[in-house]
Design a protein around this motif. Structure first.
Motif, PDB file in Angstrom:
ATOM      1  N   GLN A  24       0.827  -1.204   0.000  1.00  0.00           N
ATOM      2  CA  GLN A  24       0.000   0.000   0.000  1.00  0.00           C
ATOM      3  C   GLN A  24       0.868   1.263   0.000  1.00  0.00           C
ATOM      4  O   GLN A  24       0.571   2.232  -0.699  1.00  0.00           O
ATOM      5  N   GLN A  28       0.907   4.121  -2.893  1.00  0.00           N
ATOM      6  CA  GLN A  28       0.682   5.541  -2.583  1.00  0.00           C
ATOM      7  C   GLN A  28       1.782   6.405  -3.197  1.00  0.00           C
ATOM      8  O   GLN A  28       1.510   7.477  -3.739  1.00  0.00           O
ATOM      9  N   LEU A  45      -6.251   5.287  -6.557  1.00  0.00           N
ATOM     10  CA  LEU A  45      -5.966   4.013  -5.910  1.00  0.00           C
ATOM     11  C   LEU A  45      -7.280   3.455  -5.388  1.00  0.00           C
ATOM     12  O   LEU A  45      -7.979   4.118  -4.623  1.00  0.00           O
ATOM     13  N   PRO A  47      -8.913   0.712  -3.085  1.00  0.00           N
ATOM     14  CA  PRO A  47      -8.531  -0.233  -2.030  1.00  0.00           C
ATOM     15  C   PRO A  47      -9.173  -1.598  -2.277  1.00  0.00           C
ATOM     16  O   PRO A  47     -10.153  -1.703  -3.008  1.00  0.00           O
ATOM     17  N   PRO A  48      -8.643  -2.631  -1.660  1.00  0.00           N
ATOM     18  CA  PRO A  48      -9.209  -3.963  -1.848  1.00  0.00           C
ATOM     19  C   PRO A  48     -10.650  -4.030  -1.339  1.00  0.00           C
ATOM     20  O   PRO A  48     -10.987  -3.421  -0.325  1.00  0.00           O
ATOM     21  N   HIS A  55      -5.145  -4.481  -4.414  1.00  0.00           N
ATOM     22  CA  HIS A  55      -5.126  -3.027  -4.505  1.00  0.00           C
ATOM     23  C   HIS A  55      -5.104  -2.750  -6.007  1.00  0.00           C
ATOM     24  O   HIS A  55      -4.550  -3.538  -6.783  1.00  0.00           O
ATOM     25  N   GLN A  56      -5.690  -1.634  -6.419  1.00  0.00           N
ATOM     26  CA  GLN A  56      -5.678  -1.310  -7.836  1.00  0.00           C
ATOM     27  C   GLN A  56      -5.259   0.141  -8.029  1.00  0.00           C
ATOM     28  O   GLN A  56      -5.789   1.032  -7.372  1.00  0.00           O
TER      29      GLN A  56
END
Length: 178
Positions: A24, A28, A45, A47-48, A55-56
């Motif tokens: 993460q 970032q 971004l 989040p899952p 994460h994408q």
């Protein structure tokens, strides 16, 4: 910017066991660096959706040439190498044109039909039983099709808006298990 000529890159990063915080943090940093890329008009971004999900990172470029230029930069390979130390990385892209707005942000894992059938039955059986038990005596004098109409409208509405969302959330642990 011409949205039809735009192109997006989507990175799916599944953190390796014990590496979620590092993954993460790197994403970032990459998100911040994305704003410096020529032609990058958006970076975000995602989040899952679940603790085990990816994460994408979504980067949208004004044109395919901007994405190609970013991919040719030495920093691109360095970011990938750093990410691959802490995550399994899948680079989805380029996604072009209007697809960049309608492409799903998360790959969807669809449970097997038999599991969805079981969860549906878990909601429908009590609703139909309760509806017939409570409304049956009240609607006894109504014509058959009118009674069925009222019961099915009630059951389908409750299933769609109340019961099924809660059942799917409650049974997610089972629906997502292989």
């Amino acid at each position: 910017m011409n949205e039809v000529n735009s192109v997006a890159r989507i990175l799916h990063c599944h953190a390796k066991p014990g590496c979620a915080p590092q993954c993460q943090a790197l994403l970032q940093q990459l998100l911040g660096a994305s704003s410096q890329l020529p032609g990058c008009v958006f970076a975000g971004l995602v989040p899952p959706a679940s603790p085990q999900g990816p994460h994408q990172l979504v980067q949208r470029f004004a044109a395919a040439a901007d994405l190609a230029r970013a991919r040719a930069a030495p920093e691109w390979a360095q970011w990938h190498a750093r990410l691959e130390q802490v995550a399994a990385v899948l680079d989805c892209g380029p996604v072009e044109g209007l697809q960049t707005w309608s492409a799903p942000p998360v790959p969807v894992m669809v449970p097997p039909k038999w599991k969805l059938t079981v969860v549906s039955w878990l909601g429908i059986f009590p609703l139909v039983s309760l509806s017939l038990g409570v409304l049956g005596p009240l609607l006894q004098s109504w014509p058959f099709l009118a009674r069925i109409f009222v019961v099915t409208v009630l059951v389908v509405s409750l299933m769609s808006y109340v019961v099924m969302p809660r059942l799917v959330a409650w049974m997610a642990w089972w629906l997502r298990r292989n």
